[in-house]
Design a protein around this motif. Structure first.
Motif, mmCIF file in Angstrom:
data_model
loop_
_atom_site.group_PDB
_atom_site.id
_atom_site.type_symbol
_atom_site.label_atom_id
_atom_site.label_comp_id
_atom_site.label_asym_id
_atom_site.label_seq_id
_atom_site.Cartn_x
_atom_site.Cartn_y
_atom_site.Cartn_z
ATOM 1 N N GLU A 1 0.962 -38.529 45.499
ATOM 2 C CA GLU A 1 0.747 -38.940 46.885
ATOM 3 C C GLU A 1 0.978 -40.423 47.071
ATOM 4 O O GLU A 1 0.881 -41.221 46.128
ATOM 5 N N ASP A 2 1.314 -40.772 48.298
ATOM 6 C CA ASP A 2 1.503 -42.161 48.691
ATOM 7 C C ASP A 2 0.149 -42.865 48.611
ATOM 8 O O ASP A 2 -0.844 -42.391 49.159
ATOM 9 N N PHE A 3 0.087 -43.965 47.898
ATOM 10 C CA PHE A 3 -1.162 -44.695 47.696
ATOM 11 C C PHE A 3 -1.764 -45.183 49.001
ATOM 12 O O PHE A 3 -2.976 -45.122 49.204
ATOM 13 N N GLU A 4 -0.941 -45.683 49.898
ATOM 14 C CA GLU A 4 -1.435 -46.273 51.154
ATOM 15 C C GLU A 4 -1.864 -45.238 52.178
ATOM 16 O O GLU A 4 -2.868 -45.412 52.854
ATOM 17 N N THR A 5 -1.116 -44.151 52.310
ATOM 18 C CA THR A 5 -1.395 -43.182 53.358
ATOM 19 C C THR A 5 -2.140 -41.943 52.875
ATOM 20 O O THR A 5 -2.732 -41.216 53.678
ATOM 21 N N GLY A 6 -2.074 -41.667 51.572
ATOM 22 C CA GLY A 6 -2.666 -40.456 51.021
ATOM 23 C C GLY A 6 -1.820 -39.224 51.298
ATOM 24 O O GLY A 6 -2.209 -38.104 50.941
ATOM 25 N N LYS A 7 -0.642 -39.403 51.867
ATOM 26 C CA LYS A 7 0.256 -38.292 52.182
ATOM 27 C C LYS A 7 0.830 -37.708 50.899
ATOM 28 O O LYS A 7 1.275 -38.429 50.010
ATOM 29 N N ARG A 8 0.836 -36.385 50.834
ATOM 30 C CA ARG A 8 1.360 -35.690 49.661
ATOM 31 C C ARG A 8 2.887 -35.833 49.602
ATOM 32 O O ARG A 8 3.583 -35.565 50.577
ATOM 33 N N LEU A 9 3.386 -36.235 48.442
ATOM 34 C CA LEU A 9 4.824 -36.363 48.219
ATOM 35 C C LEU A 9 5.328 -35.208 47.369
ATOM 36 O O LEU A 9 6.484 -34.837 47.450
ATOM 37 N N LEU A 10 4.467 -34.645 46.534
ATOM 38 C CA LEU A 10 4.788 -33.473 45.717
ATOM 39 C C LEU A 10 3.526 -32.669 45.518
ATOM 40 O O LEU A 10 2.475 -33.154 45.292
#
Length: 54
Positions: free
Chosen positions: A45-54
């Protein structure tokens, strides 16, 4: 409880690895939720947004 752990391996194998400027994700800072026993990244996940990348 360990965040995102899906395997049955012991907890001491679980790692949360922060990578600054990861080349695989457009030089973003990302967090890998990883089991070192299985060798699997269960979530990235993106460290800043917490959005899942995988």
């Amino acid at each position: 409880m360990i965040k995102y752990k899906e395997c049955s391996c012991e907890e001491h194998y679980w790692e949360e690895i922060v990578v600054n400027k990861d080349e695989n994700y457009q030089t973003k800072t990302v967090v890998y939720f990883h089991c070192s026993h299985c060798g699997i990244d269960f979530r990235i996940e993106d460290f800043e947004t917490g959005k899942r990348l995988l």
